[in-house]
Design a protein around this motif. Structure first.
Motif, PDB file in Angstrom:
ATOM      1  N   ARG A 154       0.835  -1.210   0.000  1.00 22.54           N
ATOM      2  CA  ARG A 154       0.000   0.000   0.000  1.00 22.54           C
ATOM      3  C   ARG A 154       0.870   1.260   0.000  1.00 22.54           C
ATOM      4  NH1 ARG A 154      -5.587   1.722  -0.063  1.00 22.54           N
ATOM      5  NH2 ARG A 154      -5.343   3.981   0.099  1.00 22.54           N
ATOM      6  N   GLN A 155       1.919   1.252   0.794  1.00 17.87           N
ATOM      7  CA  GLN A 155       2.817   2.404   0.834  1.00 17.87           C
ATOM      8  C   GLN A 155       3.464   2.652  -0.530  1.00 17.87           C
ATOM      9  OE1 GLN A 155       5.534   1.429   3.982  1.00 17.87           O
ATOM     10  NE2 GLN A 155       3.942   1.452   5.573  1.00 17.87           N
ATOM     11  N   LYS A 156       3.868   1.578  -1.199  1.00 20.52           N
ATOM     12  CA  LYS A 156       4.447   1.723  -2.537  1.00 20.52           C
ATOM     13  C   LYS A 156       3.416   2.295  -3.504  1.00 20.52           C
ATOM     14  CE  LYS A 156       7.950  -1.956  -2.499  1.00 20.52           C
ATOM     15  NZ  LYS A 156       8.403  -3.189  -3.199  1.00 20.52           N
ATOM     16  N   ALA A 157       2.195   1.768  -3.409  1.00 25.06           N
ATOM     17  CA  ALA A 157       1.134   2.237  -4.300  1.00 25.06           C
ATOM     18  C   ALA A 157       0.854   3.727  -4.083  1.00 25.06           C
ATOM     19  CB  ALA A 157      -0.134   1.418  -4.085  1.00 25.06           C
ATOM     20  N   ASP A 158       0.830   4.149  -2.825  1.00 26.63           N
ATOM     21  CA  ASP A 158       0.607   5.567  -2.522  1.00 26.63           C
ATOM     22  C   ASP A 158       1.681   6.440  -3.166  1.00 26.63           C
ATOM     23  OD1 ASP A 158      -1.711   5.158  -1.059  1.00 26.63           O
ATOM     24  OD2 ASP A 158      -0.660   4.999   0.865  1.00 26.63           O
ATOM     25  N   ARG A 159       2.934   5.996  -3.081  1.00 22.90           N
ATOM     26  CA  ARG A 159       4.019   6.793  -3.661  1.00 22.90           C
ATOM     27  C   ARG A 159       3.922   6.851  -5.177  1.00 22.90           C
ATOM     28  NH1 ARG A 159       7.142   4.043   0.346  1.00 22.90           N
ATOM     29  NH2 ARG A 159       7.972   2.616  -1.240  1.00 22.90           N
ATOM     30  N   LEU A 160       3.602   5.726  -5.786  1.00 21.89           N
ATOM     31  CA  LEU A 160       3.466   5.693  -7.243  1.00 21.89           C
ATOM     32  C   LEU A 160       2.334   6.595  -7.717  1.00 21.89           C
ATOM     33  CD1 LEU A 160       3.927   1.919  -8.158  1.00 21.89           C
ATOM     34  CD2 LEU A 160       5.278   3.818  -9.025  1.00 21.89           C
ATOM     35  N   ALA A 161       1.199   6.493  -7.052  1.00 18.77           N
ATOM     36  CA  ALA A 161       0.052   7.300  -7.448  1.00 18.77           C
ATOM     37  C   ALA A 161       0.329   8.784  -7.247  1.00 18.77           C
ATOM     38  CB  ALA A 161      -1.174   6.883  -6.646  1.00 18.77           C
ATOM     39  N   ALA A 162       0.955   9.136  -6.125  1.00 20.26           N
ATOM     40  CA  ALA A 162       1.254  10.539  -5.844  1.00 20.26           C
ATOM     41  C   ALA A 162       2.190  11.121  -6.885  1.00 20.26           C
ATOM     42  CB  ALA A 162       1.854  10.670  -4.446  1.00 20.26           C
ATOM     43  N   ALA A 163       3.135  10.303  -7.379  1.00 20.75           N
ATOM     44  CA  ALA A 163       4.060  10.786  -8.399  1.00 20.75           C
ATOM     45  C   ALA A 163       3.344  11.161  -9.684  1.00 20.75           C
ATOM     46  CB  ALA A 163       5.118   9.719  -8.686  1.00 20.75           C
ATOM     47  N   GLU A 164       2.164  10.598  -9.904  1.00 22.85           N
ATOM     48  CA  GLU A 164       1.372  10.884 -11.092  1.00 22.85           C
ATOM     49  C   GLU A 164       0.223  11.840 -10.793  1.00 22.85           C
ATOM     50  OE1 GLU A 164       1.880   9.647 -14.388  1.00 22.85           O
ATOM     51  OE2 GLU A 164       3.813   9.374 -13.371  1.00 22.85           O
TER      52      GLU A 164
END
Length: 229
Positions: A154-164
């Motif tokens: 989930r933490q990885k997903a949050d970072r990926l989404a925020a980058a976009e």
């Protein structure tokens, strides 16, 4: 769009975006072994197969009695075999026949030293000692590792989404994956000193999680609406 930590798929909807963000993560939890198995052998030699078997059986009984008198154990016979020296390429004994009875002694790790001493003093041999986790302990570690792996995903997903400029919604799918080579739990074996403390045993869980992908504005709007009457 694929990035190092996962990948994003997108398409348009009323908020301007829909799709998923998929990430993988792993987590490891460890605990000291709470069970042990001592492999004990009892030998018997004789001029006949019957005589060799009888001697091996008697020695095994002597060893079992000595062990059971000093430690809380469970003993299970796992093998009986008889060797004809005349048929062996390099016989291990001058006797015509050699019989072997092998049994496994299951106990707590703290009792291993006692079991080894009683087995050898009673005339038996110790092939190896295997330390392990009970099923209940391993299940608890697996659950803890799985929860931690999902949190990390989930933490990885949050970072990926925020980058976009996007946000992460609810999980759509969660798939377990085999642990990477080298990360499988390995049970340590007793070598030559029964006083040696076995190393902790680790359990690794790896997951792939696909999360709903939403616009950051949609997440904020949903939060604002939830506080209205």
């Amino acid at each position: 769009m694929r990035l190092a930590a996962g990948f994003i798929t997108r398409s348009a909807d009323q908020w301007g975006v829909t799709g998923t963000v998929t990430t993988t993560a792993s987590a490891t939890r460890a605990a000291a072994p709470d069970s042990a198995t001592v492999a004990v052998t009892a030998l018997g030699e004789g001029s006949s197969a019957a005589r060799a078997r009888e001697r091996a059986r008697n020695r095994a009984a002597t060893v079992r009695t000595a062990i059971e008198a000093t430690a809380e154990v469970t003993i299970e016979t796992v093998d009986h075999r008889v060797t004809n020296s005349a048929a062996a390429f390099e016989p291990e004994t001058d006797a015509a026949f050699r019989a072997v009875e092998e049994f496994h002694v299951r106990c707590e790790p703290a009792a291993v030293a006692t079991v080894v001493v009683e087995a050898t003093d009673g005339g038996g041999g110790v092939d190896h000692v295997q330390f392990a986790l009970t099923d209940a302990t391993r299940a608890d570690l697996q659950e803890e590792a799985m929860t931690a792996a999902v949190d990390r995903a989930r933490q990885k997903a949050d970072r990926l989404a925020a980058a976009e400029g996007l946000a992460v919604g609810s999980a759509q799918t969660i798939t377990t994956q085999p642990a990477r080579p080298g990360s499988e739990p390995v049970d340590d074996a007793w070598e030559s000193d029964p006083a040696v403390h076995p190393a902790p045993i680790s359990v690794t869980e790896r997951v792939e999680v696909a999360y709903e992908l939403v616009a950051a504005e949609a997440t904020r709007q949903s939060g604002d609406d939830s506080g209205k009457d």
